[in-house]
Design a protein around this motif. Sequence first.
Motif, PDB file in Angstrom:
ATOM      1  N   ASN A 249       0.807  -1.223   0.000  1.00  0.00           N
ATOM      2  CA  ASN A 249       0.000   0.000   0.000  1.00  0.00           C
ATOM      3  C   ASN A 249       0.836   1.267   0.000  1.00  0.00           C
ATOM      4  N   ASN A 250       1.980   1.221   0.664  1.00  0.00           N
ATOM      5  CA  ASN A 250       2.803   2.428   0.763  1.00  0.00           C
ATOM      6  C   ASN A 250       3.920   2.454  -0.276  1.00  0.00           C
ATOM      7  N   ASN A 251       4.367   1.285  -0.663  1.00  0.00           N
ATOM      8  CA  ASN A 251       5.376   1.150  -1.709  1.00  0.00           C
ATOM      9  C   ASN A 251       6.512   2.153  -1.550  1.00  0.00           C
ATOM     10  N   PRO A 252       7.098   2.220  -0.343  1.00  0.00           N
ATOM     11  CA  PRO A 252       8.152   3.204  -0.110  1.00  0.00           C
ATOM     12  C   PRO A 252       9.390   2.986  -0.976  1.00  0.00           C
ATOM     13  N   GLN A 253       9.607   1.745  -1.410  1.00  0.00           N
ATOM     14  CA  GLN A 253      10.726   1.463  -2.309  1.00  0.00           C
ATOM     15  C   GLN A 253      10.214   0.522  -3.399  1.00  0.00           C
ATOM     16  N   SER A 254       9.993   1.056  -4.574  1.00  0.00           N
ATOM     17  CA  SER A 254       9.377   0.277  -5.645  1.00  0.00           C
ATOM     18  C   SER A 254      10.228  -0.905  -6.092  1.00  0.00           C
ATOM     19  N   SER A 255      11.507  -0.891  -5.741  1.00  0.00           N
ATOM     20  CA  SER A 255      12.390  -1.981  -6.172  1.00  0.00           C
ATOM     21  C   SER A 255      12.198  -3.249  -5.345  1.00  0.00           C
ATOM     22  N   LEU A 256      11.532  -3.147  -4.192  1.00  0.00           N
ATOM     23  CA  LEU A 256      11.333  -4.316  -3.349  1.00  0.00           C
ATOM     24  C   LEU A 256      10.396  -5.326  -4.019  1.00  0.00           C
ATOM     25  N   ARG A 257      10.722  -6.595  -3.881  1.00  0.00           N
ATOM     26  CA  ARG A 257       9.917  -7.663  -4.484  1.00  0.00           C
ATOM     27  C   ARG A 257       9.460  -8.634  -3.396  1.00  0.00           C
ATOM     28  N   PRO A 258       8.250  -8.444  -2.855  1.00  0.00           N
ATOM     29  CA  PRO A 258       7.737  -9.370  -1.842  1.00  0.00           C
ATOM     30  C   PRO A 258       7.106 -10.599  -2.478  1.00  0.00           C
ATOM     31  N   VAL A 259       7.401 -11.780  -1.927  1.00  0.00           N
ATOM     32  CA  VAL A 259       6.802 -13.035  -2.392  1.00  0.00           C
ATOM     33  C   VAL A 259       6.365 -13.846  -1.180  1.00  0.00           C
ATOM     34  N   TRP A 260       5.404 -14.748  -1.390  1.00  0.00           N
ATOM     35  CA  TRP A 260       4.885 -15.598  -0.324  1.00  0.00           C
ATOM     36  C   TRP A 260       5.199 -17.063  -0.585  1.00  0.00           C
ATOM     37  N   VAL A 261       5.388 -17.827   0.500  1.00  0.00           N
ATOM     38  CA  VAL A 261       5.392 -19.282   0.408  1.00  0.00           C
ATOM     39  C   VAL A 261       4.171 -19.773   1.178  1.00  0.00           C
ATOM     40  N   ILE A 262       3.379 -20.661   0.537  1.00  0.00           N
ATOM     41  CA  ILE A 262       2.077 -21.066   1.045  1.00  0.00           C
ATOM     42  C   ILE A 262       1.985 -22.594   1.071  1.00  0.00           C
ATOM     43  N   SER A 263       1.384 -23.131   2.134  1.00  0.00           N
ATOM     44  CA  SER A 263       1.188 -24.579   2.246  1.00  0.00           C
ATOM     45  C   SER A 263      -0.149 -25.023   1.665  1.00  0.00           C
ATOM     46  N   ASP A 264      -1.200 -24.243   1.889  1.00  0.00           N
ATOM     47  CA  ASP A 264      -2.541 -24.607   1.439  1.00  0.00           C
ATOM     48  C   ASP A 264      -2.684 -24.382  -0.066  1.00  0.00           C
ATOM     49  N   GLN A 265      -2.959 -25.456  -0.802  1.00  0.00           N
ATOM     50  CA  GLN A 265      -2.990 -25.373  -2.266  1.00  0.00           C
ATOM     51  C   GLN A 265      -4.153 -24.525  -2.770  1.00  0.00           C
ATOM     52  N   GLN A 266      -5.291 -24.594  -2.107  1.00  0.00           N
ATOM     53  CA  GLN A 266      -6.441 -23.795  -2.526  1.00  0.00           C
ATOM     54  C   GLN A 266      -6.155 -22.305  -2.353  1.00  0.00           C
ATOM     55  N   LEU A 267      -5.552 -21.956  -1.235  1.00  0.00           N
ATOM     56  CA  LEU A 267      -5.197 -20.564  -1.001  1.00  0.00           C
ATOM     57  C   LEU A 267      -4.106 -20.115  -1.970  1.00  0.00           C
ATOM     58  N   LEU A 268      -3.176 -21.009  -2.261  1.00  0.00           N
ATOM     59  CA  LEU A 268      -2.103 -20.693  -3.200  1.00  0.00           C
ATOM     60  C   LEU A 268      -2.680 -20.281  -4.552  1.00  0.00           C
TER      61      LEU A 268
END
Length: 398
Positions: A45-64
């Motif tokens: 929402n704030n994107n203070p540094q546009s170069s940052l790349r956030p990613v998630w690791v998820i266990s639940d396949q439906q949520l993934l």
Amino acid sequence: MIETLKSVLVNLLNKFIPKNQNQILFDSLPDFSDNAKAFYEYIQNNNPQSSLRPVWVISDQQLLEKLSGSGIPAYDKHSFSGFYQFFRSKYIFTTNNTFLEFKSSRQVLVNLWHGMPLKTMGYAEDSKEPQIPHRSHDDNYILISTSNLMKNVLSSCFYADARKVHVTGQPRNDRIFSKKKSMENLTRLINQEKLLDKDVLDYQKIVLFAPTWRKWEGKVDGTLNPDLMNLDDYHDQKFTDFAHENNVLFLVKLHPFEEAHYSQIIADKEDMVLITSKMLQDNLFDLYDILGAVDILITDYSSIYFDFLLLDKPIIFIPTDLKEYEKARGFLFDPYDFWAPGPKALKFPDFLSELSRCIEDENYYQNERKIVNDIVNKYQDSNSSERLFNLVFNQIRP
């Protein structure tokens, strides 16, 4: 031996695979929740540094699949691609210390944890099992807390250098200060799940019952009682009449392991709804997306009340098995009566009386709440994510 070999292999790979200096790995339990979700949303929402790349690791396949379909970079936590994202990430934000044993010295691991402890845990537990020290002493390990007291408590529980523990507040609590947004989220959740026949806004008060988890197979046994709260002299019809006459909506949030046990009991009550973990997850919510809509909290030993204190609203405690629970699990703070700043109810008539008092007077026990709140919450605002961001990325110490 196989597990040891796997661990050695993962550590060797992580040591040599180059890191993306802008990549942030997010991990939580449950998936996509708690402090990790809140901080991820702050960055987005704030994107203070546009170069940052956030990613998630998820266990639940439906949520993934749901997250990927929503444009959120997410990977199977137990797949090669998930581990590759871990290998490539410079920063790791986790609510459960996941990946700590595999991180390299070139990675920064931020232990967000999932609440400030009231009960004993980690190295503070009276356990007969030998404890293996966490790898939490290198320069790139960070643990967050809400006050200097909690800083020292967490340092002991995690066997961590107190200089690695920083008082920032919890990102998840930033969301509870907006009652309007919380009410919008709650309304959307209830409408989406068809939990009520009337509008949430028609209720005078919203009460949340959020007890701590009890191990059904452990020393503190869960017992199915028709009142859910295990109060002496419980009367079901009086409870139903009270809710109707006072126009009160009771929300119930249990541990996922206990939801099935009580779902039918709650389903039979007109003004009580069970908010399950799956409901929240299906709507990409967690409890803190709706907590700001709550007017009164009922709990026993759940440390959620440390967070709810920030709202300066009434809390009722129902420690019906205090001695048994203290013996089976134990508390970090004593005496319980001081650290639980609100009326205590052990019998059903007393519970209704205290609840009536809280409905009529939101300042009931306010002085006691303020004393504890000032001890456990140094910052009482919605800027915890900002402080955390500055700590990790701008090296500004809070």
